[in-house]
Design a protein around this motif. Structure first.
Motif, PDB file in Angstrom:
ATOM      1  N   SER A 116      14.590 -25.151 -21.579  1.00 31.56           N
ATOM      2  CA  SER A 116      15.620 -24.108 -21.631  1.00 31.56           C
ATOM      3  C   SER A 116      15.009 -22.743 -21.332  1.00 31.56           C
ATOM      4  O   SER A 116      14.043 -22.325 -21.968  1.00 31.56           O
ATOM      5  CB  SER A 116      16.263 -24.089 -23.027  1.00 31.56           C
ATOM      6  N   ARG A 117      15.578 -22.031 -20.351  1.00 34.43           N
ATOM      7  CA  ARG A 117      15.085 -20.694 -20.026  1.00 34.43           C
ATOM      8  C   ARG A 117      15.297 -19.727 -21.194  1.00 34.43           C
ATOM      9  O   ARG A 117      14.457 -18.883 -21.473  1.00 34.43           O
ATOM     10  CB  ARG A 117      15.803 -20.189 -18.766  1.00 34.43           C
ATOM     11  N   ARG A 118      16.421 -19.875 -21.885  1.00 32.64           N
ATOM     12  CA  ARG A 118      16.695 -18.992 -23.020  1.00 32.64           C
ATOM     13  C   ARG A 118      15.652 -19.167 -24.108  1.00 32.64           C
ATOM     14  O   ARG A 118      15.142 -18.182 -24.656  1.00 32.64           O
ATOM     15  CB  ARG A 118      18.097 -19.279 -23.578  1.00 32.64           C
ATOM     16  N   GLU A 119      15.318 -20.416 -24.430  1.00 38.31           N
ATOM     17  CA  GLU A 119      14.315 -20.657 -25.463  1.00 38.31           C
ATOM     18  C   GLU A 119      12.940 -20.204 -25.014  1.00 38.31           C
ATOM     19  O   GLU A 119      12.148 -19.705 -25.823  1.00 38.31           O
ATOM     20  CB  GLU A 119      14.295 -22.144 -25.832  1.00 38.31           C
ATOM     21  N   SER A 120      12.637 -20.365 -23.735  1.00 40.65           N
ATOM     22  CA  SER A 120      11.349 -19.892 -23.219  1.00 40.65           C
ATOM     23  C   SER A 120      11.245 -18.380 -23.349  1.00 40.65           C
ATOM     24  O   SER A 120      10.199 -17.841 -23.722  1.00 40.65           O
ATOM     25  CB  SER A 120      11.187 -20.310 -21.752  1.00 40.65           C
ATOM     26  N   LEU A 121      12.339 -17.677 -23.030  1.00 46.84           N
ATOM     27  CA  LEU A 121      12.360 -16.219 -23.175  1.00 46.84           C
ATOM     28  C   LEU A 121      12.182 -15.816 -24.635  1.00 46.84           C
ATOM     29  O   LEU A 121      11.423 -14.888 -24.944  1.00 46.84           O
ATOM     30  CB  LEU A 121      13.680 -15.657 -22.646  1.00 46.84           C
ATOM     31  N   LEU A 122      12.867 -16.504 -25.519  1.00 47.52           N
ATOM     32  CA  LEU A 122      12.772 -16.174 -26.941  1.00 47.52           C
ATOM     33  C   LEU A 122      11.350 -16.386 -27.449  1.00 47.52           C
ATOM     34  O   LEU A 122      10.813 -15.541 -28.181  1.00 47.52           O
ATOM     35  CB  LEU A 122      13.758 -17.025 -27.733  1.00 47.52           C
ATOM     36  N   ALA A 123      10.725 -17.499 -27.052  1.00 49.06           N
ATOM     37  CA  ALA A 123       9.353 -17.780 -27.485  1.00 49.06           C
ATOM     38  C   ALA A 123       8.387 -16.740 -26.936  1.00 49.06           C
ATOM     39  O   ALA A 123       7.501 -16.246 -27.656  1.00 49.06           O
ATOM     40  CB  ALA A 123       8.943 -19.177 -27.036  1.00 49.06           C
ATOM     41  N   ALA A 124       8.533 -16.385 -25.649  1.00 46.58           N
ATOM     42  CA  ALA A 124       7.638 -15.400 -25.041  1.00 46.58           C
ATOM     43  C   ALA A 124       7.818 -14.031 -25.679  1.00 46.58           C
ATOM     44  O   ALA A 124       6.839 -13.334 -25.975  1.00 46.58           O
ATOM     45  CB  ALA A 124       7.902 -15.320 -23.539  1.00 46.58           C
ATOM     46  N   ALA A 125       9.076 -13.637 -25.897  1.00 44.83           N
ATOM     47  CA  ALA A 125       9.338 -12.325 -26.510  1.00 44.83           C
ATOM     48  C   ALA A 125       8.802 -12.272 -27.932  1.00 44.83           C
ATOM     49  O   ALA A 125       8.218 -11.265 -28.356  1.00 44.83           O
ATOM     50  CB  ALA A 125      10.833 -12.040 -26.498  1.00 44.83           C
ATOM     51  N   THR A 126       8.978 -13.353 -28.684  1.00 38.46           N
ATOM     52  CA  THR A 126       8.476 -13.394 -30.060  1.00 38.46           C
ATOM     53  C   THR A 126       6.974 -13.175 -30.100  1.00 38.46           C
ATOM     54  O   THR A 126       6.456 -12.397 -30.918  1.00 38.46           O
ATOM     55  CB  THR A 126       8.838 -14.746 -30.718  1.00 38.46           C
ATOM     56  N   GLU A 127       6.265 -13.839 -29.209  1.00 35.86           N
ATOM     57  CA  GLU A 127       4.807 -13.683 -29.164  1.00 35.86           C
ATOM     58  C   GLU A 127       4.413 -12.272 -28.742  1.00 35.86           C
ATOM     59  O   GLU A 127       3.521 -11.660 -29.353  1.00 35.86           O
ATOM     60  CB  GLU A 127       4.211 -14.703 -28.201  1.00 35.86           C
ATOM     61  N   LEU A 128       5.083 -11.720 -27.732  1.00 35.67           N
ATOM     62  CA  LEU A 128       4.761 -10.360 -27.279  1.00 35.67           C
ATOM     63  C   LEU A 128       5.074  -9.327 -28.351  1.00 35.67           C
ATOM     64  O   LEU A 128       4.277  -8.416 -28.602  1.00 35.67           O
ATOM     65  CB  LEU A 128       5.538 -10.042 -25.996  1.00 35.67           C
ATOM     66  N   PHE A 129       6.250  -9.442 -28.982  1.00 37.19           N
ATOM     67  CA  PHE A 129       6.609  -8.498 -30.045  1.00 37.19           C
ATOM     68  C   PHE A 129       5.602  -8.557 -31.190  1.00 37.19           C
ATOM     69  O   PHE A 129       5.231  -7.523 -31.767  1.00 37.19           O
ATOM     70  CB  PHE A 129       8.001  -8.813 -30.599  1.00 37.19           C
ATOM     71  N   ALA A 130       5.167  -9.778 -31.534  1.00 37.20           N
ATOM     72  CA  ALA A 130       4.231  -9.936 -32.650  1.00 37.20           C
ATOM     73  C   ALA A 130       2.867  -9.355 -32.320  1.00 37.20           C
ATOM     74  O   ALA A 130       2.225  -8.727 -33.164  1.00 37.20           O
ATOM     75  CB  ALA A 130       4.105 -11.414 -33.009  1.00 37.20           C
ATOM     76  N   GLU A 131       2.409  -9.557 -31.084  1.00 33.53           N
ATOM     77  CA  GLU A 131       1.056  -9.126 -30.727  1.00 33.53           C
ATOM     78  C   GLU A 131       0.980  -7.640 -30.409  1.00 33.53           C
ATOM     79  O   GLU A 131      -0.034  -6.993 -30.696  1.00 33.53           O
ATOM     80  CB  GLU A 131       0.568  -9.944 -29.536  1.00 33.53           C
ATOM     81  N   ARG A 132       2.017  -7.066 -29.820  1.00 31.65           N
ATOM     82  CA  ARG A 132       1.933  -5.679 -29.362  1.00 31.65           C
ATOM     83  C   ARG A 132       2.927  -4.742 -30.025  1.00 31.65           C
ATOM     84  O   ARG A 132       2.822  -3.530 -29.863  1.00 31.65           O
ATOM     85  CB  ARG A 132       2.135  -5.652 -27.841  1.00 31.65           C
ATOM     86  N   GLY A 133       3.891  -5.280 -30.756  1.00 30.26           N
ATOM     87  CA  GLY A 133       4.914  -4.456 -31.370  1.00 30.26           C
ATOM     88  C   GLY A 133       6.145  -4.374 -30.495  1.00 30.26           C
ATOM     89  O   GLY A 133       6.062  -4.222 -29.265  1.00 30.26           O
ATOM     90  N   TYR A 134       7.301  -4.476 -31.115  1.00 31.40           N
ATOM     91  CA  TYR A 134       8.584  -4.490 -30.396  1.00 31.40           C
ATOM     92  C   TYR A 134       8.744  -3.294 -29.471  1.00 31.40           C
ATOM     93  O   TYR A 134       9.139  -3.435 -28.307  1.00 31.40           O
ATOM     94  CB  TYR A 134       9.718  -4.513 -31.423  1.00 31.40           C
TER      95      TYR A 134
END
Length: 413
Positions: free
Chosen positions: A216-234
């Protein structure tokens, strides 16, 4: 330890107190802690100390410089005593550390949530102060327990620091000196814990095979965004960067989410709902409060280890939610902790509600901090260690039931 309210009270407008810089730092510390760095303007800080913004800039060139001063002062005030403590005198060490942690209780939030807004070199400089304190605490623990191995000394040092951090997330009133005495007892419990073997480091070997990903593209986006937000800040992550992480243009994200805010809110909701599902399964599979609390401790640890990026979002990015979502998320988090408190008070009927809350928050903070520390979370038996340590802080026998067995290992002194 008491706070001198007269020393930090805002002066009358038009006066020039000698401690103006101290007053500015104190006001900024409170505002950053309460509202979040991104939601505080320099004018808000100037208003808090009853001066014009122009007067504020005579002391600090900008908000980022002020943030550095706030975090540096909090670190120095809270951690300095660890370097001066007498080797092997654990009782005095934890008592003094508990008092300084409570006097600068904002430190945990300031470091974990706000310090990421600093330039990389300043963040690294302050991070080294924290690591120096951890090394000093390791030396103190091994002086008190000469047979303690290095791996456990590091884990217990970080967990003792996590107890200090946890007071930043607690809003309880305990009579003085009951509060510092309780925090000191929890630190002592951690520092003297006898835990299973930690095992080897796993999961970071060279050439490790890649895991499967969402179709799922939506789930892939959510997973990628979650990791980026966690590592660098929203606030530091753009939609373009999020899209690039899954190989699409930033504008294509709008086919799946209406905004970056919706991505963050979805991730937060995913975390909260997972915890509530785990809780429901725990209650449905146990018949007494001790078993339920013991299994809940295990399930939370397993969740945090498997979803450390979601844990990071909850700890650091909640302030970026829109007002209604933020209030809803925090209420759900409070309700979840209430379930832990209900089990604790049923198990320990003589315990005050305030003490139960302090213990539960200390346990959750320890787990949250450890799973976000690579050198600790990659140990093969870290779940067993966290489970046993958490049970000790909750006043539980850690002997697991068959369906929730977290594993076994040899004991270390």
């Amino acid at each position: 330890m008491t706070v001198d309210t007269e020393a930090t009270a805002p002066p009358a407008r038009g006066t020039r107190p000698r401690n103006r810089r101290e007053l500015i730092v104190a006001a900024a510390r409170e505002l950053f802690y309460r509202n979040g760095y991104a939601n505080v303007a320099m004018n808000d800080i100037a208003t808090a100390v009853n001066i014009r913004s122009s007067a504020l800039y005579r002391h600090f060139r900008g908000k980022q410089e002020l943030l550095y001063a706030v975090v540096a002062e909090a670190l120095e005030s809270c951690l300095a005593g660890l370097h001066a403590a007498r080797p092997g005198d654990l009782d005095t060490l934890v008592r003094d550390f508990a008092e300084t942690a409570l006097a600068r209780r904002e430190l945990g939030v300031l470091w974990q949530r706000e310090a990421r807004h600093l330039p990389a070199d300043q963040h690294a400089e302050l991070g080294e102060q924290l690591h120096a304190a951890r090394r000093a605490l390791m030396e103190q623990l091994t002086a008190n327990r000469p047979r303690l191995d290095t791996a456990h000394a590091e884990l217990l040092a970080w967990c003792t620091l996590a107890v200090a951090v946890s007071v930043a997330y607690q809003h309880v009133e305990l009579p003085s000196p009951d509060y510092p005495d309780l925090v000191a007892r929890l630190m002592h419990c951690v520092a003297t814990a006898d835990l299973p073997d930690l095992g080897e480091h796993v999961g970071q070997r060279p050439g490790r095979a890649k895991t499967l990903t969402h179709r799922s593209r939506r789930e892939s986006l959510l997973a990628a965004a979650t990791e980026l937000f966690a590592e660098r800040g929203y606030a530091s992550v753009s939609l373009e960067e999020t899209g690039a992480a899954v190989g699409i243009a930033g504008q294509s994200i709008y086919n799946h989410f209406s905004s970056k805010h919706e991505i963050l809110a979805t991730a937060m909701n995913r975390s909260t709902e997972r915890l509530w599902l785990d809780l429901a399964e725990v209650l449905a599979s146990t018949q007494d409060h001790a078993d339920a609390l013991r299994l809940l401790m295990l399930r939370y640890t397993q969740f945090a280890l498997a979803h450390r990026h979601l844990v990071t979002l909850v700890v650091t990015e909640t302030t970026h939610l829109q007002d209604e979502e933020r209030h809803s998320t925090r209420q759900l988090q409070r309700d979840y902790i209430e379930e832990w408190l209900h089990l604790m008070l049923a198990l320990h009927p003589g315990m005050s509600r305030e003490e139960a809350r302090v213990r539960v928050q200390a346990v959750l903070t320890i787990v949250n901090d450890v799973v976000r520390t690579p050198r600790l979370r990659t140990r093969s038996a870290i779940a067993q260690n966290l489970h046993q340590l958490g049970c000790a802080l909750l006043g539980l026998d850690s002997s697991p039931r068959s369906e929730g067995r977290p594993g076994a290992g040899s004991r270390r002194t």
